[in-house]
Design a protein around this motif. Structure first.
Motif, mmCIF file in Angstrom:
data_model
loop_
_atom_site.group_PDB
_atom_site.id
_atom_site.type_symbol
_atom_site.label_atom_id
_atom_site.label_comp_id
_atom_site.label_asym_id
_atom_site.label_seq_id
_atom_site.Cartn_x
_atom_site.Cartn_y
_atom_site.Cartn_z
ATOM 1 N N ALA A 1 3.952 5.632 5.580
ATOM 2 C CA ALA A 1 3.450 6.493 4.508
ATOM 3 C C ALA A 1 2.253 7.304 5.003
ATOM 4 N N LEU A 2 2.133 8.490 4.452
ATOM 5 C CA LEU A 2 1.015 9.365 4.795
ATOM 6 C C LEU A 2 -0.280 8.812 4.185
ATOM 7 N N VAL A 3 -1.324 8.762 5.011
ATOM 8 C CA VAL A 3 -2.623 8.260 4.552
ATOM 9 C C VAL A 3 -3.628 9.392 4.654
ATOM 10 N N THR B 1 -2.552 11.405 -2.582
ATOM 11 C CA THR B 1 -1.742 11.737 -1.401
ATOM 12 C C THR B 1 -0.281 11.344 -1.608
ATOM 13 N N THR B 2 -0.073 10.109 -2.068
ATOM 14 C CA THR B 2 1.302 9.646 -2.255
ATOM 15 C C THR B 2 1.805 10.176 -3.604
ATOM 16 N N ARG B 3 2.912 10.922 -3.547
ATOM 17 C CA ARG B 3 3.442 11.502 -4.789
ATOM 18 C C ARG B 3 4.651 10.722 -5.291
ATOM 19 N N ILE C 1 6.750 -1.786 -1.849
ATOM 20 C CA ILE C 1 6.871 -0.459 -2.451
ATOM 21 C C ILE C 1 5.485 0.146 -2.642
ATOM 22 N N ASP C 2 5.207 1.203 -1.886
ATOM 23 C CA ASP C 2 3.944 1.929 -2.041
ATOM 24 C C ASP C 2 4.158 2.967 -3.144
ATOM 25 N N THR C 3 3.167 3.104 -4.036
ATOM 26 C CA THR C 3 3.356 3.998 -5.185
ATOM 27 C C THR C 3 2.222 5.020 -5.258
#
Ligand SMILES: Nc1nc2c(ncn2[C@@H]2O[C@H](COP(=O)(O)OP(=O)(O)OP(=O)(O)O)[C@@H](O)[C@H]2O)c(=O)[nH]1
Ligand SMILES: [Mg+2]
Length: 461
Positions: A246-248, A254-256, A273-275
């Motif tokens: 995931a982009l940090v 940042t996370t859409r 699951i990153d949200t």
């Protein structure tokens, strides 16, 4: 009714690509004759079953490859039909040449799962065992393969078949009563029928209950990483997965969209699951992302609620209380960026939040893997609390639904007996229960059901 054939099918049993060895299998009435035609070596027809033979695959005089052929004469084969397995060098070109040669000499390319379908139709496996074959192939953790193996061995099937047989015996007596309806006789002892239904319910209820855990093991236990923007959720995902998934960035929001991947912890598959960070926003796109975060929160079995450790605890607590958790969800509160404050300060923060929430609260530095050991220990504890060492676990949604429908029908039978419902209506509910039980092991099946099950198999299985 579609006719399943006994013509000879052929397919590669190993994946496409280069490998040391590839295996091509044939099965059907002419499997041995076709293999003999394309094989320069001992005449297979004259050889005993379960033997292996050295030779060459030849297409009109052209040598394709040096191979070993295993010979299985029906009925002692996977499909119960005559079968051969050609082990050749693992080049996609050679595999294709051998397939084409076999097809030229009368074999047909197999459909997905057709070998296992034949094993089922020929009585070698029942339907739930055939499904276990597919589960075993697709299993990605020690636990999911253990469940599939257990199902393949047939214990689950034999329990259901026994219960179904007892119920069939009762159904026959009830039918007999219907034949003699004007004589008011009772062949099927109502008390014993009730006993049997209670016995069946007591066996299938734990099976139904085991499905949630079984399904989580098969699909991966969902762990949602939730929290306000910039807390380090994506950083945590990346460190857990050991991959820059995931982009940090230090830009809040940042996370859409959610990002997920799986990892096996102690033989159990987890789905992390990153949200998108949850906050009030006027940005339509971010708002949609936040809706998805809330959906992932609802669907998760385990929740990592992540916050900056230096954030005011009243604010953390207020945000936490805005979230809607399900009663059976397991929540871990993580205070991130512990590297930015003193240990004593961190300890104080943890104790404040833990006292308020009565939940496990840990300080971590998401970008440092060595600080995450207690997080994995939390997951291990979760596994220990949920794992059932004993008993059968079902992991197939089709089986869970059929068992639920069986139980519904049986409860209708019980209610019907209590309200002195006419025997023919009770008989219908018993039939309904029998049908549902029968679909699991395939004693009752339709072409559509078989198509939907076997089309999910790989080619060559
Ligand atoms: N000092 C420190 N900084 C961290 C740590 N974890 C993450 N960060 C920083 O915090 C910022 C946000 O990290 P992200 O992982 O993008 O945060 P996020 O929760 O995914 O944020 P959104 O996607 O916007 O919701 C980045 O600048 C990270 O480098 C940590 O453990 N310590
Ligand atoms: Mg993020």
């Amino acid at each position: 009714m579609k006719h399943y054939l006994t013509d000879t099918i052929v397919a590669p049993a190993t994946p496409q690509g280069q490998s040391a060895i590839a295996v091509i299998r044939l099965s059907g009435n002419d499997a041995i004759a076709i293999t003999d035609t394309i094989f320069k070596g001992p005449k297979l027809k004259a050889q005993p079953s379960h033997t292996i033979h050295y030779g060459w695959i030849i297409d009109e005089g052209r040598e394709i490859d040096e191979v070993m052929v295993s010979l299985f004469k029906g009925p002692k084969s996977f499909t119960t039909e005559d079968s051969t397995e050609i082990s050749c060098h693992g080049s996609p070109q050679i595999v294709n040449d051998i397939l084409n040669t076999a097809i030229k000499h009368g074999a047909r390319m197999a459909n997905p799962g057709e070998f296992t379908l034949r094993a089922f139709l020929n009585g070698r496996l029942d339907l739930s065992q055939a499904e276990a074959v597919a589960d075993l192939i697709h299993s990605t953790s020690a636990q999911s393969s253990a469940i599939a193996l257990k199902q393949l061995k047939g214990k689950f099937s034999s329990i259901l078949k026994e219960l179904r047989q007892e119920l069939v015996d009762f159904a026959a007596l009830i039918e007999l009563e219907l034949d003699f309806s004007e004589e008011d006789v009772e062949f099927a002892h109502r008390g014993k029928l009730k006993e049997l239904i209670h016995k069946i319910n007591n066996i299938i209820r734990p099976l139904i209950d085991s499905f949630k855990w079984g399904n989580s093991i098969k699909e991966g236990i969902p762990v949602a990483i939730i929290g306000p923007p910039n807390a380090g959720k994506s950083t945590l995902l990346n460190t857990i997965l050991k991959e820059e998934k995931a982009l940090v960035s230090d830009i809040a929001g940042t996370t859409r969209d959610f990002i997920e991947d799986t990892l096996v912890v102690d033989g159990i598959l987890f789905r992390f699951i990153d949200t998108a960070g949850i906050r009030d926003t006027k940005d339509t796109l971010e708002g949609l992302g936040i809706e998805r975060s809330k959906q992932k929160l609802r669907e998760a079995d385990v929740i990592f609620y992540l916050n900056d450790i230096y954030r005011n605890e009243d604010e953390i607590w207020a945000d936490f209380n805005q979230l809607e958790f399900q009663p059976e969800q397991k929540i871990l509160i993580l205070l991130n960026k512990a590297d930015t404050i003193q240990k004593a300060q961190a300890d104080e923060k943890i104790s404040l939040i833990a006292t308020k929430s009565q939940l496990t609260t840990l300080a971590i530095t998401a970008k440092l893997e060595q600080t995450l050991k207690p997080v994995f220990d939390f997951l291990r504890q979760y596994i220990n609390d949920h794992h059932q060492a004993e008993g059968t676990i079902i992991s197939n949604v089709r089986h869970a639904e059929a068992l639920q429908n069986t139980m519904k029908a049986l409860n209708k039978v019980l209610a019907g007996m209590d309200s002195a419902m006419p025997t023919d209506l009770i008989a219908m509910d018993i039939k309904e229960a029998l049908n549902n039980l029968g679909t699991i092991t395939g004693e009752i099946s339709t072409d559509d059901l078989l198509d939907s099950i076997f089309s999910r198999f790989c080619i060559g299985k």
